[in-house]
Design a protein around this motif. Structure first.
Motif, short mmCIF file in Angstrom:
data_model
loop_
_atom_site.label_atom_id
_atom_site.label_comp_id
_atom_site.label_asym_id
_atom_site.label_seq_id
_atom_site.Cartn_x
_atom_site.Cartn_y
_atom_site.Cartn_z
N GLU A 100 1.63 -30.31 -64.88
CA GLU A 100 0.30 -30.73 -65.31
C GLU A 100 -0.83 -30.13 -64.47
O GLU A 100 -1.99 -30.40 -64.71
CB GLU A 100 0.21 -32.27 -65.25
N SER A 101 -0.47 -29.33 -63.47
CA SER A 101 -1.48 -28.82 -62.54
C SER A 101 -2.05 -27.49 -63.01
O SER A 101 -1.47 -26.78 -63.83
CB SER A 101 -0.87 -28.65 -61.15
N CYS A 102 -3.22 -27.16 -62.46
CA CYS A 102 -3.84 -25.85 -62.65
C CYS A 102 -3.68 -25.09 -61.34
O CYS A 102 -3.89 -25.65 -60.27
CB CYS A 102 -5.30 -26.00 -63.03
N PHE A 103 -3.30 -23.81 -61.40
CA PHE A 103 -2.85 -23.10 -60.21
C PHE A 103 -3.77 -21.93 -59.84
O PHE A 103 -4.43 -21.33 -60.68
CB PHE A 103 -1.44 -22.56 -60.43
N PHE A 104 -3.74 -21.63 -58.54
CA PHE A 104 -4.35 -20.40 -58.05
C PHE A 104 -3.42 -19.78 -57.03
O PHE A 104 -2.55 -20.45 -56.46
CB PHE A 104 -5.74 -20.65 -57.45
N ILE A 105 -3.57 -18.49 -56.80
CA ILE A 105 -2.73 -17.77 -55.84
C ILE A 105 -3.63 -17.06 -54.84
O ILE A 105 -4.64 -16.47 -55.21
CB ILE A 105 -1.80 -16.76 -56.56
N ILE A 106 -3.30 -17.17 -53.57
CA ILE A 106 -4.06 -16.50 -52.51
C ILE A 106 -3.14 -15.52 -51.82
O ILE A 106 -2.04 -15.88 -51.37
CB ILE A 106 -4.60 -17.50 -51.47
N ALA A 107 -3.56 -14.27 -51.72
CA ALA A 107 -2.78 -13.26 -51.01
C ALA A 107 -3.74 -12.26 -50.37
O ALA A 107 -4.93 -12.19 -50.73
CB ALA A 107 -1.83 -12.54 -51.97
N ASP A 108 -3.23 -11.51 -49.42
CA ASP A 108 -4.03 -10.49 -48.75
C ASP A 108 -4.56 -9.48 -49.76
O ASP A 108 -3.87 -9.10 -50.70
CB ASP A 108 -3.16 -9.78 -47.71
N THR A 109 -5.78 -9.04 -49.55
CA THR A 109 -6.40 -8.07 -50.45
C THR A 109 -5.55 -6.82 -50.63
O THR A 109 -5.53 -6.21 -51.71
CB THR A 109 -7.78 -7.67 -49.90
N PRO A 114 -0.83 -9.52 -56.84
CA PRO A 114 -1.32 -10.83 -57.27
C PRO A 114 -2.05 -10.84 -58.61
O PRO A 114 -1.91 -11.80 -59.39
CB PRO A 114 -2.27 -11.24 -56.13
N ALA A 115 -2.84 -9.80 -58.89
CA ALA A 115 -3.63 -9.80 -60.12
C ALA A 115 -2.73 -9.85 -61.35
O ALA A 115 -3.00 -10.60 -62.31
CB ALA A 115 -4.52 -8.56 -60.17
N THR A 116 -1.63 -9.10 -61.33
CA THR A 116 -0.71 -9.08 -62.47
C THR A 116 -0.04 -10.43 -62.66
O THR A 116 0.07 -10.94 -63.79
CB THR A 116 0.36 -7.99 -62.25
N ILE A 117 0.41 -11.03 -61.55
CA ILE A 117 1.08 -12.33 -61.63
C ILE A 117 0.10 -13.42 -62.07
O ILE A 117 0.43 -14.28 -62.89
CB ILE A 117 1.72 -12.68 -60.27
N ALA A 118 -1.12 -13.37 -61.54
CA ALA A 118 -2.12 -14.37 -61.91
C ALA A 118 -2.43 -14.29 -63.40
O ALA A 118 -2.57 -15.31 -64.09
CB ALA A 118 -3.40 -14.16 -61.09
N LYS A 119 -2.54 -13.06 -63.92
CA LYS A 119 -2.81 -12.90 -65.35
C LYS A 119 -1.65 -13.43 -66.19
O LYS A 119 -1.86 -14.10 -67.21
CB LYS A 119 -3.06 -11.43 -65.65
N LYS A 120 -0.42 -13.16 -65.77
CA LYS A 120 0.76 -13.59 -66.52
C LYS A 120 0.82 -15.10 -66.66
O LYS A 120 1.16 -15.64 -67.73
CB LYS A 120 2.02 -13.08 -65.82
N TYR A 121 0.47 -15.82 -65.59
CA TYR A 121 0.60 -17.27 -65.59
C TYR A 121 -0.73 -18.00 -65.75
O TYR A 121 -0.81 -19.20 -65.53
CB TYR A 121 1.28 -17.72 -64.29
N ASN A 122 -1.77 -17.23 -66.11
CA ASN A 122 -3.10 -17.83 -66.31
C ASN A 122 -3.57 -18.56 -65.06
O ASN A 122 -4.09 -19.69 -65.11
CB ASN A 122 -3.09 -18.78 -67.50
N MET A 123 -3.41 -17.91 -63.91
CA MET A 123 -3.82 -18.48 -62.62
C MET A 123 -5.12 -17.82 -62.16
O MET A 123 -5.47 -16.72 -62.59
CB MET A 123 -2.75 -18.22 -61.56
N LEU A 406 -10.84 -22.78 -62.04
CA LEU A 406 -9.68 -23.57 -62.48
C LEU A 406 -10.01 -24.36 -63.73
O LEU A 406 -9.17 -24.50 -64.64
CB LEU A 406 -9.24 -24.50 -61.35
N CYS A 407 -11.23 -24.89 -63.79
CA CYS A 407 -11.64 -25.63 -64.97
C CYS A 407 -11.68 -24.72 -66.20
O CYS A 407 -11.30 -25.11 -67.31
CB CYS A 407 -13.02 -26.26 -64.75
N GLU A 408 -12.15 -23.48 -65.99
CA GLU A 408 -12.20 -22.52 -67.11
C GLU A 408 -10.79 -22.25 -67.65
O GLU A 408 -10.58 -22.09 -68.85
CB GLU A 408 -12.83 -21.21 -66.64
N LYS A 409 -9.81 -22.16 -66.73
CA LYS A 409 -8.44 -21.88 -67.12
C LYS A 409 -7.84 -23.02 -67.95
O LYS A 409 -6.94 -22.80 -68.77
CB LYS A 409 -7.56 -21.63 -65.89
#
Length: 411
Positions: A100-109, A114-123, A406-409
């Motif tokens: 039920e949660s909305c997620f974000f991912i933090i990683a070194d620049t 990260p961008a590909t994984i975030a897009k895949k899971y709508n993070m 996160l709200c937008e997602k």
């Protein structure tokens, strides 16, 4: 990353901290006990305070005894190719447990996945930059350096660059090592280009030892693993420390210097000679060491965390950068802010110069001048982190932006 995790958790976020198995094992080994079985002491304390922080490990694809320094190219090639899939598995498993949660991912620049994984899971994807803004701007504008013939730099002598947005005039000699000499470590260039395409621990016995020393009498010495594996450099540092006659705490990681540990790189009988004047340890809580009144200087490779911690505690620096952002960081410390000096002016470090520079920072008129200047910079840093300071305002704005994303997602 640990500090950011606890800070975010204090704002109500649930954090899963993911560490590689190799780093997990290396830190545990350095402390001679299962340090991380408690998911980091700081995380344990955070959870006792009611913060929701979890901890897990992930394989980098190599066995623990694989030499990642000696086989750097192979290691990073595999990390580029295979590591994203391992991260994907961790992300999928975490999201399944918290449906039920909305997620974000933090990683070194500089991570390219990260961008590909975030897009895949709508993070929401958060890119964490861990070096100066100056280094970020230089990396971000590599196209300008290419257009002006400064990347790679093929000219003779020294050129000055004044066309990078947000960066004052800077010499080509002060650019990051992978820009000055891209062919020496091509993997560093590859990591940077891929990254920008995407646009604590147990205490050693140093604290008690420091309490027994007079104020400002101890030099703290800490370099990265690359420097520690350079036997000639380490030997010159050792002889220079002996000649300087100052007290010192020296961080040397036994796992990067050979089968016999520090005995492979230190002069014969070195530890017997220094007796109570010096302390060699495999690890320490650097913030705690730098905060000790006994510390009067810091001999550093100019990693950005080390510089920030040194400034925070008002400790002048002796700078000897190696690669990546370190040459540029040195420029800020020595040339711009005037809160440190160079270890050597030439290509090769000598024991005589080591002893001389240590005495400059630890004693005399120049030492007093450096302490006055770093006190000014330290006050600015403290002000920025105070209530209503720029750092606090920016962090709160980041939290607001993150919540909005996160709200937008969720819509």
């Amino acid at each position: 990353m640990i500090n950011l995790s606890t800070k975010l958790a204090s704002k109500g976020f649930t954090i899963t901290f993911v560490q590689t198995e190799f780093i997990h094992h290396s830190i545990s080994k350095a402390h001679h006990h299962h340090l991380l079985s408690a998911d980091f002491d700081i995380f344990t304390e955070a959870r006792k305070s009611g913060l929701d922080i979890r901890y897990t490990t992930i394989s980098d694809g190599f066995p623990l005894d694989f030499d990642r320094h000696l086989n750097g190219d192979l290691f990073w090639e595999t990390m580029f190719r295979d590591f994203p899939d391992r991260v994907d598995e961790v992300v999928a498993r975490t999201m399944k447990d918290e449906e039920e949660s909305c997620f974000f991912i933090i990683a070194d620049t500089l991570c390219s996945w990260p961008a590909t994984i975030a897009k895949k899971y709508n993070m929401v994807n958060v890119s964490l930059w861990t070096a100066p803004a100056t280094v970020f701007s230089i990396n971000y504008h590599l196209d300008l350096l290419k257009q002006n013939g400064h990347f790679p730099f093929t000219g003779d002598g020294e050129n000055h660059i004044n066309y990078i947005p947000g960066v004052q005039s800077i010499s080509t000699r002060d650019l990051m090592s992978y820009i000055q000499h891209p062919n020496i470590k091509p993997v560093l260039v590859q990591i940077t280009l891929k990254g920008f395409d995407q646009e604590p621990l147990a205490e050693s016995d140093c604290t008690g030892w420091l309490h027994s020393k007079p104020p400002g009498s101890v030099l703290y010495v800490s370099f990265g693993s690359f420097a520690q594996s350079n036997k000639q450099l380490t030997a010159e540092l050792a002889h220079g420390l002996l000649s300087s006659e100052v007290h010192f705490v020296w961080i040397i990681r036994p796992d990067v210097v050979g089968e016999n540990g520090i005995d492979d790189i230190l002069p014969i009988g070195f530890e017997d000679v220094i007796k109570d004047r010096g302390l060699i340890v495999p690890w320490c809580n650097q913030n705690r060491v730098l905060s000790s009144p006994a510390i009067g200087g810091f001999l550093t490779h100019c990693g950005w965390n080390s510089i920030m911690e040194s400034i925070w505690h008002g400790v002048p620096m002796i700078c000897y950068p190696f690669y990546v952002d370190q040459p540029t960081n040195r420029k800020l410390v020595v040339d711009d802010w005037k809160i440190g000096i160079n270890l050597c002016e030439g290509e090769r470090v000598t024991r005589e110069e080591v002893a001389s520079k240590i005495n400059v920072v630890m004693n005399g008129e120049k030492s007093a001048e450096l302490k006055r200047e770093i006190k000014k910079v330290s006050e600015k840093l403290h002000d920025s982190l105070g209530s209503g300071g720029s750092s606090e305002r920016n962090f709160n704005r980041f939290v607001d932006d993150l919540k909005a994303k996160l709200c937008e997602k969720q819509k």
